[in-house]
Design a protein around this motif. Structure first.
Motif, mmCIF file in Angstrom:
data_model
loop_
_atom_site.group_PDB
_atom_site.id
_atom_site.type_symbol
_atom_site.label_atom_id
_atom_site.label_comp_id
_atom_site.label_asym_id
_atom_site.label_seq_id
_atom_site.Cartn_x
_atom_site.Cartn_y
_atom_site.Cartn_z
ATOM 1 N N ASN A 1 -19.416 -13.153 25.990
ATOM 2 C CA ASN A 1 -19.613 -14.535 26.425
ATOM 3 C C ASN A 1 -20.813 -14.677 27.355
ATOM 4 O O ASN A 1 -21.457 -15.718 27.397
ATOM 5 C CB ASN A 1 -18.361 -15.070 27.116
ATOM 6 C CG ASN A 1 -17.404 -15.708 26.110
ATOM 7 O OD1 ASN A 1 -17.743 -15.880 24.956
ATOM 8 N ND2 ASN A 1 -16.216 -16.034 26.573
ATOM 9 N N THR B 1 -24.109 -21.974 27.079
ATOM 10 C CA THR B 1 -23.065 -22.999 27.007
ATOM 11 C C THR B 1 -23.348 -23.953 25.861
ATOM 12 O O THR B 1 -24.479 -24.393 25.667
ATOM 13 C CB THR B 1 -23.008 -23.788 28.328
ATOM 14 O OG1 THR B 1 -22.760 -22.883 29.402
ATOM 15 C CG2 THR B 1 -21.903 -24.825 28.293
ATOM 16 N N GLU C 1 -23.449 -27.254 24.645
ATOM 17 C CA GLU C 1 -23.442 -28.596 25.208
ATOM 18 C C GLU C 1 -24.628 -29.391 24.686
ATOM 19 O O GLU C 1 -25.639 -28.827 24.262
ATOM 20 C CB GLU C 1 -23.484 -28.545 26.744
ATOM 21 C CG GLU C 1 -24.735 -27.885 27.303
ATOM 22 C CD GLU C 1 -24.714 -27.759 28.817
ATOM 23 O OE1 GLU C 1 -23.647 -27.920 29.431
ATOM 24 O OE2 GLU C 1 -25.794 -27.498 29.392
ATOM 25 N N VAL D 1 -19.992 -31.399 26.794
ATOM 26 C CA VAL D 1 -19.722 -29.969 26.648
ATOM 27 C C VAL D 1 -18.651 -29.782 25.586
ATOM 28 O O VAL D 1 -17.618 -30.463 25.608
ATOM 29 C CB VAL D 1 -19.275 -29.350 27.985
ATOM 30 C CG1 VAL D 1 -19.017 -27.850 27.822
ATOM 31 C CG2 VAL D 1 -20.323 -29.596 29.067
ATOM 32 N N GLN E 1 -13.494 -25.699 24.647
ATOM 33 C CA GLN E 1 -13.519 -24.237 24.567
ATOM 34 C C GLN E 1 -13.027 -23.712 23.227
ATOM 35 O O GLN E 1 -13.425 -22.631 22.802
ATOM 36 C CB GLN E 1 -12.679 -23.630 25.702
ATOM 37 C CG GLN E 1 -13.376 -23.672 27.050
ATOM 38 C CD GLN E 1 -12.674 -22.803 28.077
ATOM 39 O OE1 GLN E 1 -11.470 -22.588 27.993
ATOM 40 N NE2 GLN E 1 -13.434 -22.311 29.037
#
Length: 350
Positions: free
Chosen positions: A265, A270, A272, A289, A292
């Protein structure tokens, strides 16, 4: 790029000759726009001292994926702002998807510029290649539809069903066939042909154009039509183009799965969409965003997030219109970006 025509002049004063373009010539003009927008006549060579010098030569495709993505972002912004050929300031807002797409293409550029994506060595750079491929072929597909409507709306309506990668003049067929990934891309994305999503999207463009700028009821109708237009093209973009082209590619999907694993990770930026010309923002109201549990290569999972991002964008376009247009203006300035010159060869040090 388009074929030329010759004819015999008349000795009669004020005699007029009309030249009729067929659907082949019209779609060639539209495709040429996309081709030339991503081409440059600037190339670089190194002189005897290892210093790069600009030389003007034959047009060639911009090679840096991130530079292409920023020029694509600029073109999308310019379509929305009615700055492209055929644009009409009085009709701003009809190409609503283009505004969202400008931010999305900018996000692709930012991802490619992230060392965790764009600097992977050959053989493990499938994510960067996939992003570059999807960004390029979505543009070749979608920009000509908009160019045609902006410049010849009657032809767009009349010739919608005749567009394909083979219904072009020979020079454009040849240019299209030598584009990167063309042999695999064209059959996967439907050979640039229309479909129910494109048809619905441009029906909504015509509806937006027909709604007068007036009271709150008319503004509400216009906003509703814009959102429906946006989602129609988003369906085309994600389901018809990007899903078969990159997300169904097992190599690309495999690397996406690796990036979701906890142990890597740290190596994945990210996921987004930032509603700014900049790559990042600290303001949570100016970005969407991804949840998850988003599985990027799965259409339904990805489109669930895209739908939420689109609605947030739609809200910002109403509540922060001046800010959003300012960011689009900034992105529109990237239209002439060129590949960077190669770095000079350092002097020999024994």
């Amino acid at each position: 790029m388009a074929d030329s025509a010759t004819g015999t002049t008349s000795s009669q004063a004020n005699n007029k000759v009309s030249i009729r373009y067929t659907d082949k010539e019209m779609w060639s003009e539209a495709q040429e726009f996309a081709y030339l927008r991503l081409a440059t006549t600037q190339a670089y060579k190194l002189n005897l001292w290892g210093v790069p010098e600009v030389v003007t030569g034959k047009k060639h495709l911009l090679t840096e994926y991130n530079v292409r993505a920023r020029r694509i972002s600029a073109t999308y912004a310019r379509f929305y702002l009615e700055k492209e050929e055929g644009g009409k300031a009085s009709k701003k807002g009809r190409f609503y998807w283009m505004a969202l797409a400008a931010f999305a293409a900018k996000t692709v550029a930012c991802s490619l510029e992230d060392v965790r994506v764009g600097s992977m060595p050959s053989g493990v750079d499938q994510v960067a290649k996939g992003l570059g491929k999807g960004n390029l072929w979505l543009f070749y597909d979608i920009a000509p539809w908009h160019w045609m409507h902006a410049n010849a709306p009657d032809c767009m309506a009349q010739y919608e069903n005749t567009r394909s990668d083979t219904n072009l003049v020979p020079a454009l067929i040849a240019a299209t066939q030598v584009m990167p990934w063309a042999a695999q891309a064209l059959p996967k994305i439907g050979r640039l042909k229309t479909n129910q999503h494109i048809h619905a999207a441009f029906e909504k463009v015509r509806a937006i154009e027909a709604i007068p700028m007036g009271d709150e009821i008319q503004k509400k109708r216009r906003r509703e039509a814009q959102l429906e237009h946006l989602f129609a093209i988003a369906e085309h973009e994600q389901k018809v183009v990007l899903q078969p082209l990159i997300y169904d590619d097992e190599d690309f999907a495999w690397w996406l799965r690796q990036q979701r694993k906890a142990w890597v990770n740290w190596a994945s930026p990210t996921l987004e969409l930032v509603f700014a010309a900049a790559c990042t923002t600290d303001d949570p109201e100016l970005k969407s965003v991804a949840p998850q549990d988003t599985v990027l290569e799965d259409f339904k999972s990805r489109f669930h997030w895209i739908g939420k991002a689109a609605k947030k964008f739609h809200g910002l376009m109403q509540t922060q219109a001046a800010y959003m247009e300012g960011e689009l203006q900034a992105m529109a300035s990237w239209v002439s970006m060129s590949d960077p010159a190669p770095k000079p060869i350092p002097p020999y040090m024994p």
